[in-house]
Design an enzyme around this catalytic site. Structure first.
Site, PDB file in Angstrom:
ATOM      1  N   GLU A   1       7.106 -10.788   4.836  1.00 33.19           N
ATOM      2  CA  GLU A   1       6.605 -11.109   6.180  1.00 33.19           C
ATOM      3  C   GLU A   1       5.108 -11.385   6.183  1.00 33.19           C
ATOM      4  OE1 GLU A   1       7.557  -8.229   5.054  1.00 33.19           O
ATOM      5  OE2 GLU A   1       6.333  -6.577   5.815  1.00 33.19           O
TER       6      GLU A   1
ATOM      7  N   GLY B   1       5.332  -0.293   6.476  1.00 35.38           N
ATOM      8  CA  GLY B   1       4.504   0.623   7.258  1.00 35.38           C
ATOM      9  C   GLY B   1       4.456   1.944   6.526  1.00 35.38           C
TER      10      GLY B   1
ATOM     11  N   HIS C   1       6.404  -7.397   0.687  1.00 36.16           N
ATOM     12  CA  HIS C   1       6.322  -7.787   2.104  1.00 36.16           C
ATOM     13  C   HIS C   1       6.440  -9.302   2.290  1.00 36.16           C
ATOM     14  CE1 HIS C   1       4.841  -3.871   3.594  1.00 36.16           C
ATOM     15  NE2 HIS C   1       4.228  -3.794   2.435  1.00 36.16           N
TER      16      HIS C   1
ATOM     17  N   ARG D   1       8.601   6.493  -4.128  1.00 35.93           N
ATOM     18  CA  ARG D   1       7.538   6.133  -3.175  1.00 35.93           C
ATOM     19  C   ARG D   1       6.210   5.977  -3.896  1.00 35.93           C
ATOM     20  NH1 ARG D   1       6.108  10.171   0.672  1.00 35.93           N
ATOM     21  NH2 ARG D   1       4.958   8.653   1.882  1.00 35.93           N
TER      22      ARG D   1
ATOM     23  N   ARG E   1       0.998  -0.209  -1.667  1.00 38.57           N
ATOM     24  CA  ARG E   1       1.532   1.159  -1.875  1.00 38.57           C
ATOM     25  C   ARG E   1       3.062   1.120  -1.900  1.00 38.57           C
ATOM     26  NH1 ARG E   1       0.941   4.828   1.718  1.00 38.57           N
ATOM     27  NH2 ARG E   1       0.353   3.421   3.387  1.00 38.57           N
TER      28      ARG E   1
ATOM     29  N   CYS F   1       9.550  -2.737   1.910  1.00 45.10           N
ATOM     30  CA  CYS F   1       8.627  -1.666   1.525  1.00 45.10           C
ATOM     31  C   CYS F   1       9.031  -0.330   2.164  1.00 45.10           C
ATOM     32  CB  CYS F   1       7.195  -2.074   1.841  1.00 45.10           C
ATOM     33  SG  CYS F   1       5.986  -1.116   0.919  1.00 45.10           S
TER      34      CYS F   1
HETATM   35  N1  GLN Z   1       3.946   3.958   0.941  1.00 48.55           N
HETATM   36  C1  GLN Z   1       4.630   3.661   2.169  1.00 48.55           C
HETATM   37  C2  GLN Z   1       5.765   4.642   2.423  1.00 48.55           C
HETATM   38  O1  GLN Z   1       5.951   5.559   1.697  1.00 48.55           O
HETATM   39  C3  GLN Z   1       5.158   2.243   2.164  1.00 48.55           C
HETATM   40  C4  GLN Z   1       4.029   1.255   2.177  1.00 48.55           C
HETATM   41  C5  GLN Z   1       4.339  -0.040   2.832  1.00 48.55           C
HETATM   42  O2  GLN Z   1       5.321  -0.198   3.567  1.00 48.55           O
HETATM   43  N2  GLN Z   1       3.454  -0.988   2.628  1.00 48.55           N
HETATM   44  O3  GLN Z   1       6.489   4.500   3.377  1.00 48.55           O
END
Ligand code: GLN
Length: 201
Positions: free
Chosen positions: A180, A47, A178, A108, A138, A79
């Site tokens: 999931e 997330g 991920h 990040r 990301r 993530c």
């Molecule tokens: N870029 C998000 C963060 O900094 C992580 C992205 C993701 O969980 N898909 O939390």
């Protein structure tokens, strides 16, 4: 069946609940401290780590989370969840805090922006049956690992070859991708087995 919570403040909670159920756990969402107290282990989903961190503090979950983790509760972060568990973050948002139980430095958004999201087959230590199809959105990568951290997986080829994307330190597991979001349940099963092993100690 081990009772495994999914931190349900933000992110892809439903997908983790489904994957954990498939992998043999009783999966429950965790939004409050009294719910956290009932679980054997916790998944922190993908997330947005900055949002999750703010909500965890607003919901009075921050200290209970830290206390359970300090007491050895098994945890799995994917993530944003990996970022939440990390001790150090490069390119953290202003004021962003992490739970700090994994002795790693994460960067990040390391692979680039949303348009740079990609999939790759990652060979993972401890996982039989070949590489795992991994979805990166990301995503962070791991830049440094402390002496007690085991590297379980790296990007195997291409521009980002060698980047660390899966780690374990004791009862804490984290992936930059991920699991999931795909149908392969091996990594969730691996975590549920970790939880069961811990419960037997
Ligand atoms: N870029 C998000 C963060 O900094 C992580 C992205 C993701 O969980 N898909 O939390």
């Amino acid at each position: 069946r081990p009772r495994v919570g999914v931190l349900a403040l933000q992110g892809d909670v439903r997908e983790h609940l489904a994957a954990l159920g498939d992998a043999g756990a009783d999966a429950v969402p965790v939004r409050r401290a009294d719910e956290l107290a009932t679980v054997d282990a916790l998944v922190i989903p993908g997330g947005e780590s900055t949002t999750m961190d703010k909500l965890a503090r607003a919901f009075g979950l921050w200290e209970p989370l830290r206390a359970r983790l300090a007491a050895g509760m098994p945890a799995f972060g994917s993530c944003a969840g990996m970022i939440m568990l990390a001790a150090r973050v490069v390119d953290a948002a202003p004021g962003q805090e992490t739970l700090g139980v994994l002795d790693i430095t994460v960067r990040r958004n390391a692979f680039g922006r949303q348009v740079d999201s990609f999939e790759a087959d990652i060979p993972l230590t401890g996982l039989d049956g070949g590489p795992l199809r991994a979805v990166f959105i990301r995503a962070p990568w791991v830049e440094e690992t402390g002496p007690d951290v085991e590297v379980l997986g790296r990007v195997p080829s291409g521009r980002h070859a060698g980047r660390i994307v899966a780690v374990r330190q004791g009862a804490v597991l984290a992936t930059a991708f991920h699991p999931e979001l795909t149908a392969d349940r091996r990594l969730h099963a691996f975590f549920v087995a970790m939880v069961a092993a811990q419960a037997r100690v």
